[in-house]
Write a protein that holds these residues in place. Sequence first.
Motif, PDB file in Angstrom:
ATOM      1  N   ARG A  16      24.103  15.048 -14.485  1.00  0.00           N
ATOM      2  CA  ARG A  16      25.110  14.806 -15.131  1.00  0.00           C
ATOM      3  C   ARG A  16      26.401  14.463 -14.254  1.00  0.00           C
ATOM      4  NH1 ARG A  16      25.973  17.659 -20.389  1.00  0.00           N
ATOM      5  NH2 ARG A  16      23.795  17.482 -20.089  1.00  0.00           N
ATOM      6  N   GLY A  17      27.020  13.383 -14.269  1.00  0.00           N
ATOM      7  CA  GLY A  17      28.145  13.015 -13.568  1.00  0.00           C
ATOM      8  C   GLY A  17      27.830  12.805 -12.177  1.00  0.00           C
ATOM      9  N   HIS A  18      26.949  12.582 -11.612  1.00  0.00           N
ATOM     10  CA  HIS A  18      26.784  12.407 -10.374  1.00  0.00           C
ATOM     11  C   HIS A  18      25.461  11.491  -9.952  1.00  0.00           C
ATOM     12  CE1 HIS A  18      27.296  13.937  -6.092  1.00  0.00           C
ATOM     13  NE2 HIS A  18      26.186  14.249  -6.057  1.00  0.00           N
ATOM     14  N   GLY A  19      25.436  11.068  -8.765  1.00  0.00           N
ATOM     15  CA  GLY A  19      24.135   9.919  -8.545  1.00  0.00           C
ATOM     16  C   GLY A  19      24.088  10.402  -6.829  1.00  0.00           C
ATOM     17  N   MET A  20      22.678  10.291  -6.405  1.00  0.00           N
ATOM     18  CA  MET A  20      22.192  10.558  -5.240  1.00  0.00           C
ATOM     19  C   MET A  20      21.062   9.883  -4.842  1.00  0.00           C
ATOM     20  SD  MET A  20      21.402  14.404  -6.401  1.00  0.00           S
ATOM     21  CE  MET A  20      22.310  14.130  -7.879  1.00  0.00           C
ATOM     22  N   ALA A  21      20.606   9.957  -3.616  1.00  0.00           N
ATOM     23  CA  ALA A  21      19.337   9.345  -3.175  1.00  0.00           C
ATOM     24  C   ALA A  21      18.597  10.310  -2.660  1.00  0.00           C
ATOM     25  CB  ALA A  21      19.705   8.161  -2.145  1.00  0.00           C
ATOM     26  N   LEU A  22      17.235   9.994  -2.891  1.00  0.00           N
ATOM     27  CA  LEU A  22      15.705  10.971  -2.404  1.00  0.00           C
ATOM     28  C   LEU A  22      15.076   9.701  -1.643  1.00  0.00           C
ATOM     29  CD1 LEU A  22      14.668  13.410  -2.048  1.00  0.00           C
ATOM     30  CD2 LEU A  22      13.224  12.791  -3.933  1.00  0.00           C
ATOM     31  N   VAL A  23      15.214   9.839  -0.284  1.00  0.00           N
ATOM     32  CA  VAL A  23      14.296   9.012   0.586  1.00  0.00           C
ATOM     33  C   VAL A  23      13.483   9.715   1.568  1.00  0.00           C
ATOM     34  CG1 VAL A  23      14.386   7.066   2.208  1.00  0.00           C
ATOM     35  CG2 VAL A  23      16.334   7.029   0.640  1.00  0.00           C
ATOM     36  N   ASP A  24      12.045   9.580   1.083  1.00  0.00           N
ATOM     37  CA  ASP A  24      11.002  10.371   1.820  1.00  0.00           C
ATOM     38  C   ASP A  24      11.221  11.670   2.001  1.00  0.00           C
ATOM     39  OD1 ASP A  24       9.590   7.970   2.057  1.00  0.00           O
ATOM     40  OD2 ASP A  24      10.423   7.136   3.890  1.00  0.00           O
ATOM     41  N   GLY A  25      11.737  12.463   0.930  1.00  0.00           N
ATOM     42  CA  GLY A  25      11.987  13.733   0.823  1.00  0.00           C
ATOM     43  C   GLY A  25      13.311  14.148   1.285  1.00  0.00           C
ATOM     44  N   VAL A  26      14.057  13.352   1.851  1.00  0.00           N
ATOM     45  CA  VAL A  26      15.408  13.685   2.270  1.00  0.00           C
ATOM     46  C   VAL A  26      16.459  13.075   1.093  1.00  0.00           C
ATOM     47  CG1 VAL A  26      17.141  13.363   4.150  1.00  0.00           C
ATOM     48  CG2 VAL A  26      14.713  13.466   4.774  1.00  0.00           C
ATOM     49  N   LEU A  27      17.230  14.359   0.791  1.00  0.00           N
ATOM     50  CA  LEU A  27      18.332  14.123  -0.256  1.00  0.00           C
ATOM     51  C   LEU A  27      19.520  13.658   0.384  1.00  0.00           C
ATOM     52  CD1 LEU A  27      18.827  14.273  -3.177  1.00  0.00           C
ATOM     53  CD2 LEU A  27      19.754  16.511  -2.926  1.00  0.00           C
ATOM     54  N   THR A  28      20.201  12.519  -0.166  1.00  0.00           N
ATOM     55  CA  THR A  28      21.553  12.083   0.515  1.00  0.00           C
ATOM     56  C   THR A  28      22.564  12.134  -0.667  1.00  0.00           C
ATOM     57  OG1 THR A  28      20.645  10.579   2.081  1.00  0.00           O
ATOM     58  CG2 THR A  28      22.997  10.183   1.299  1.00  0.00           C
ATOM     59  N   ASP A  29      23.116  13.224  -0.760  1.00  0.00           N
ATOM     60  CA  ASP A  29      24.177  13.631  -2.074  1.00  0.00           C
ATOM     61  C   ASP A  29      25.491  14.087  -1.412  1.00  0.00           C
ATOM     62  OD1 ASP A  29      25.388  15.071  -4.115  1.00  0.00           O
ATOM     63  OD2 ASP A  29      23.917  16.695  -3.980  1.00  0.00           O
ATOM     64  N   ALA A  30      26.412  13.189  -1.696  1.00  0.00           N
ATOM     65  CA  ALA A  30      27.828  13.228  -1.369  1.00  0.00           C
ATOM     66  C   ALA A  30      28.636  14.760  -1.646  1.00  0.00           C
ATOM     67  CB  ALA A  30      28.923  12.207  -1.998  1.00  0.00           C
ATOM     68  N   ALA A  31      27.980  15.436  -2.540  1.00  0.00           N
ATOM     69  CA  ALA A  31      28.260  16.734  -2.849  1.00  0.00           C
ATOM     70  C   ALA A  31      27.812  17.703  -2.168  1.00  0.00           C
ATOM     71  CB  ALA A  31      28.060  17.091  -4.452  1.00  0.00           C
ATOM     72  N   ASP A  32      26.766  17.307  -1.083  1.00  0.00           N
ATOM     73  CA  ASP A  32      26.246  18.200  -0.066  1.00  0.00           C
ATOM     74  C   ASP A  32      25.698  19.581  -0.720  1.00  0.00           C
ATOM     75  OD1 ASP A  32      25.004  18.442   2.287  1.00  0.00           O
ATOM     76  OD2 ASP A  32      26.922  19.253   3.019  1.00  0.00           O
TER      77      ASP A  32
END
Length: 108
Positions: free
Chosen positions: A72-88
């Motif tokens: 909801r209201g947010h986008g993120m990437a999951l690459v080989d089990g590692v989350l990249t999330d600007a909200a951290d």
Amino acid sequence: CTSVALRALGIPHNETPIDGGHVMELIRRAGVPFEVFGARNRDDDYAWIGGKATLRDFARAHPVGRFYIATRGHGMALVDGVLTDAADRGLDGRRPFSVLELKRRSTR
């Protein structure tokens, strides 16, 4: 947040993504094939979208691959089990409502 996720997925862009349709267009323009979870009409795909599964659950079940995940209201990437999330916030209890699985480009 979406720009950070697209960079983590290796998708070049010079415009700010405004919604999910725009994200898919940017991925297409980059020539990267993708599948929308749930579009294959498989029960295991539907369990991840709009259900009780969390980001943590999704990452455990999909330790390999490249995924764009929207909550909801947010986008993120999951690459080989590692989350990249600007909200951290990490792999927490947020629930995905849209997941794109990015495939490798064909080498033909």
